[in-house]
Design a protein around this motif. Structure first.
Motif, PDB file in Angstrom:
ATOM      1  N   ASP A   1      13.053  19.854  55.481  1.00 24.22           N
ATOM      2  CA  ASP A   1      13.212  21.301  55.677  1.00 24.22           C
ATOM      3  C   ASP A   1      14.545  21.611  56.359  1.00 24.22           C
ATOM      4  OD1 ASP A   1      10.778  21.738  54.506  1.00 24.22           O
ATOM      5  OD2 ASP A   1       9.687  22.073  56.386  1.00 24.22           O
ATOM      6  N   ALA A   2      14.888  20.837  57.387  1.00 23.77           N
ATOM      7  CA  ALA A   2      16.138  21.066  58.115  1.00 23.77           C
ATOM      8  C   ALA A   2      17.354  20.822  57.232  1.00 23.77           C
ATOM      9  CB  ALA A   2      16.191  20.167  59.353  1.00 23.77           C
ATOM     10  N   LEU A   3      17.298  19.772  56.415  1.00 23.63           N
ATOM     11  CA  LEU A   3      18.414  19.474  55.509  1.00 23.63           C
ATOM     12  C   LEU A   3      18.534  20.547  54.429  1.00 23.63           C
ATOM     13  CD1 LEU A   3      17.853  15.627  55.157  1.00 23.63           C
ATOM     14  CD2 LEU A   3      19.837  16.717  56.230  1.00 23.63           C
ATOM     15  N   SER A   4      17.404  20.978  53.893  1.00 17.38           N
ATOM     16  CA  SER A   4      17.422  22.022  52.857  1.00 17.38           C
ATOM     17  C   SER A   4      18.006  23.315  53.391  1.00 17.38           C
ATOM     18  CB  SER A   4      16.003  22.256  52.327  1.00 17.38           C
ATOM     19  OG  SER A   4      15.490  21.080  51.714  1.00 17.38           O
ATOM     20  N   ASP A   5      17.711  23.625  54.653  1.00 20.35           N
ATOM     21  CA  ASP A   5      18.271  24.825  55.277  1.00 20.35           C
ATOM     22  C   ASP A   5      19.796  24.760  55.369  1.00 20.35           C
ATOM     23  OD1 ASP A   5      15.774  25.913  55.560  1.00 20.35           O
ATOM     24  OD2 ASP A   5      15.537  25.359  57.675  1.00 20.35           O
TER      25      ASP A   5
ATOM     26  N   GLY B   1      21.582  23.373  53.063  1.00 19.28           N
ATOM     27  CA  GLY B   1      22.088  23.280  51.703  1.00 19.28           C
ATOM     28  C   GLY B   1      22.253  21.867  51.212  1.00 19.28           C
ATOM     29  N   ILE B   2      21.653  20.904  51.905  1.00 14.80           N
ATOM     30  CA  ILE B   2      21.748  19.496  51.514  1.00 14.80           C
ATOM     31  C   ILE B   2      20.532  19.142  50.655  1.00 14.80           C
ATOM     32  CG2 ILE B   2      21.710  17.117  52.368  1.00 14.80           C
ATOM     33  CD1 ILE B   2      23.186  18.139  54.866  1.00 14.80           C
ATOM     34  N   PRO B   3      20.740  18.655  49.437  1.00 20.86           N
ATOM     35  CA  PRO B   3      19.618  18.336  48.546  1.00 20.86           C
ATOM     36  C   PRO B   3      18.815  17.138  49.041  1.00 20.86           C
ATOM     37  CG  PRO B   3      21.698  17.683  47.547  1.00 20.86           C
ATOM     38  CD  PRO B   3      22.047  18.409  48.799  1.00 20.86           C
ATOM     39  N   ALA B   4      17.603  17.408  49.488  1.00 14.80           N
ATOM     40  CA  ALA B   4      16.739  16.355  50.030  1.00 14.80           C
ATOM     41  C   ALA B   4      15.297  16.618  49.599  1.00 14.80           C
ATOM     42  CB  ALA B   4      16.834  16.314  51.548  1.00 14.80           C
ATOM     43  N   ALA B   5      14.517  15.551  49.520  1.00 18.44           N
ATOM     44  CA  ALA B   5      13.105  15.670  49.139  1.00 18.44           C
ATOM     45  C   ALA B   5      12.351  14.496  49.730  1.00 18.44           C
ATOM     46  CB  ALA B   5      12.954  15.709  47.624  1.00 18.44           C
ATOM     47  N   MET B   6      11.022  14.543  49.605  1.00 16.00           N
ATOM     48  CA  MET B   6      10.195  13.460  50.132  1.00 16.00           C
ATOM     49  C   MET B   6       9.136  13.077  49.113  1.00 16.00           C
ATOM     50  SD  MET B   6       7.887  15.502  52.943  1.00 16.00           S
ATOM     51  CE  MET B   6       6.786  16.853  52.462  1.00 16.00           C
TER      52      MET B   6
ATOM     53  N   SER C   1      14.173  14.154  39.753  1.00 14.28           N
ATOM     54  CA  SER C   1      15.383  14.629  40.428  1.00 14.28           C
ATOM     55  C   SER C   1      16.231  13.452  40.890  1.00 14.28           C
ATOM     56  CB  SER C   1      15.017  15.504  41.634  1.00 14.28           C
ATOM     57  OG  SER C   1      14.371  16.688  41.218  1.00 14.28           O
ATOM     58  N   LEU C   2      15.578  12.397  41.356  1.00 13.19           N
ATOM     59  CA  LEU C   2      16.299  11.180  41.756  1.00 13.19           C
ATOM     60  C   LEU C   2      17.033  10.569  40.567  1.00 13.19           C
ATOM     61  CD1 LEU C   2      13.838   9.269  44.135  1.00 13.19           C
ATOM     62  CD2 LEU C   2      16.152  10.018  44.684  1.00 13.19           C
ATOM     63  N   ALA C   3      16.344  10.466  39.444  1.00 15.68           N
ATOM     64  CA  ALA C   3      16.942   9.864  38.245  1.00 15.68           C
ATOM     65  C   ALA C   3      18.126  10.674  37.749  1.00 15.68           C
ATOM     66  CB  ALA C   3      15.889   9.725  37.154  1.00 15.68           C
ATOM     67  N   ARG C   4      18.075  11.997  37.929  1.00 16.76           N
ATOM     68  CA  ARG C   4      19.180  12.854  37.476  1.00 16.76           C
ATOM     69  C   ARG C   4      20.317  12.912  38.492  1.00 16.76           C
ATOM     70  NH1 ARG C   4      14.720  16.181  35.819  1.00 16.76           N
ATOM     71  NH2 ARG C   4      14.961  17.431  37.720  1.00 16.76           N
ATOM     72  N   GLY C   5      20.153  12.266  39.627  1.00 18.51           N
ATOM     73  CA  GLY C   5      21.202  12.257  40.649  1.00 18.51           C
ATOM     74  C   GLY C   5      21.348  13.575  41.377  1.00 18.51           C
ATOM     75  N   GLU C   6      20.260  14.323  41.488  1.00 18.88           N
ATOM     76  CA  GLU C   6      20.313  15.650  42.102  1.00 18.88           C
ATOM     77  C   GLU C   6      20.083  15.624  43.612  1.00 18.88           C
ATOM     78  OE1 GLU C   6      18.561  17.932  38.120  1.00 18.88           O
ATOM     79  OE2 GLU C   6      17.361  17.800  39.947  1.00 18.88           O
ATOM     80  N   LEU C   7      19.626  14.491  44.137  1.00 13.58           N
ATOM     81  CA  LEU C   7      19.310  14.404  45.560  1.00 13.58           C
ATOM     82  C   LEU C   7      20.306  13.512  46.294  1.00 13.58           C
ATOM     83  CD1 LEU C   7      15.431  13.886  45.355  1.00 13.58           C
ATOM     84  CD2 LEU C   7      16.666  16.026  45.806  1.00 13.58           C
ATOM     85  N   LYS C   8      20.570  13.852  47.565  1.00 17.81           N
ATOM     86  CA  LYS C   8      21.393  13.002  48.417  1.00 17.81           C
ATOM     87  C   LYS C   8      20.537  12.187  49.377  1.00 17.81           C
ATOM     88  CE  LYS C   8      25.073  12.459  48.544  1.00 17.81           C
ATOM     89  NZ  LYS C   8      25.819  11.393  47.791  1.00 17.81           N
ATOM     90  N   LEU C   9      19.363  12.732  49.744  1.00 21.79           N
ATOM     91  CA  LEU C   9      18.445  11.985  50.610  1.00 21.79           C
ATOM     92  C   LEU C   9      17.018  12.106  50.076  1.00 21.79           C
ATOM     93  CD1 LEU C   9      20.535  13.515  53.026  1.00 21.79           C
ATOM     94  CD2 LEU C   9      19.428  11.613  54.200  1.00 21.79           C
TER      95      LEU C   9
END
Length: 199
Positions: free
Chosen positions: A134-138, A140-145, A161-169
């Protein structure tokens, strides 16, 4: 991106500066001036290279602080965040033991933004994962769990999203690594950094 360690080399071109200085102070009579001239020229080269090296380190340090401000809106690091981050960016396996609230998460989050690929963060606490994402998304950093509290559909979305390279964390529960489907999905993911955040 490359990073360099902060310690100057003990010798350059196999020349020990202390030994050179000792020799230049010697009282040799035969060819003494000639020896001192050659050695002093080597000392001059060392000093010039050390100056260039120092300037390069300043540039590297500025890149770190600029990235810190860009992604996390901080002007400076807490000690010893900068040393830990420098070690990670230098490609070394790094163990950091810090107190609660010491800013350990930044030590892998900033490298994640500076390295190619995604940073996989293994964390045993679902609540911590959610707070971090949540903090990273706020920011603007692409992150998911990915964890057991999510539906399979949501987990599949994150894996896509991971396979498409859309996330940084990507924050992952340790038990996910037992699932063959998860391990197969990682084959198509470019992983830049692997971090274990043990709260």
């Amino acid at each position: 991106d490359m990073f360099v360690p902060f310690n100057l080399p003990i010798s350059i071109e196999g020349i020990d500066p202390e030994e050179i200085l000792r020799l230049t102070r010697s009282d040799k009579k035969v060819e003494g001036n000639h020896i001192k001239f050659i050695l002093l020229k080597k000392v001059e080269r060392i000093c010039r290279r050390c100056f260039i090296w120092g300037q390069f380190l300043k540039m590297a340090d500025k890149k770190l602080t600029d990235s810190l401000k860009k992604y996390f809106a901080h002007d400076s690091f807490r000690s010893p965040q900068d040393e830990i981050i420098a070690s990670i960016l230098d490609g070394r396996d790094t163990l950091a033991i810090m107190p609660t609230g010491g800013g350990k998460s930044l030590c892998y989050q900033l490298p994640a933004m500076m390295l190619d690929g995604v940073t996989l963060v293994v964390s045993p606490l679902i609540a911590l994962m959610k707070d971090q994402v949540d903090a990273l998304s706020d920011k603007g950093i692409p992150a998911a769990m990915i964890n057991s509290s999510q539906t399979w559909e949501r987990q599949s979305e994150v894996l896509d999203s991971l396979a498409r390279g859309e996330l940084k964390l990507a924050y992952v529960a340790p038990e996910r690594f037992r699932a063959q489907s998860f391990m197969r999905a990682l084959r198509n993911v470019k992983i830049g950094l692997f971090a274990v955040d043990e709260a």
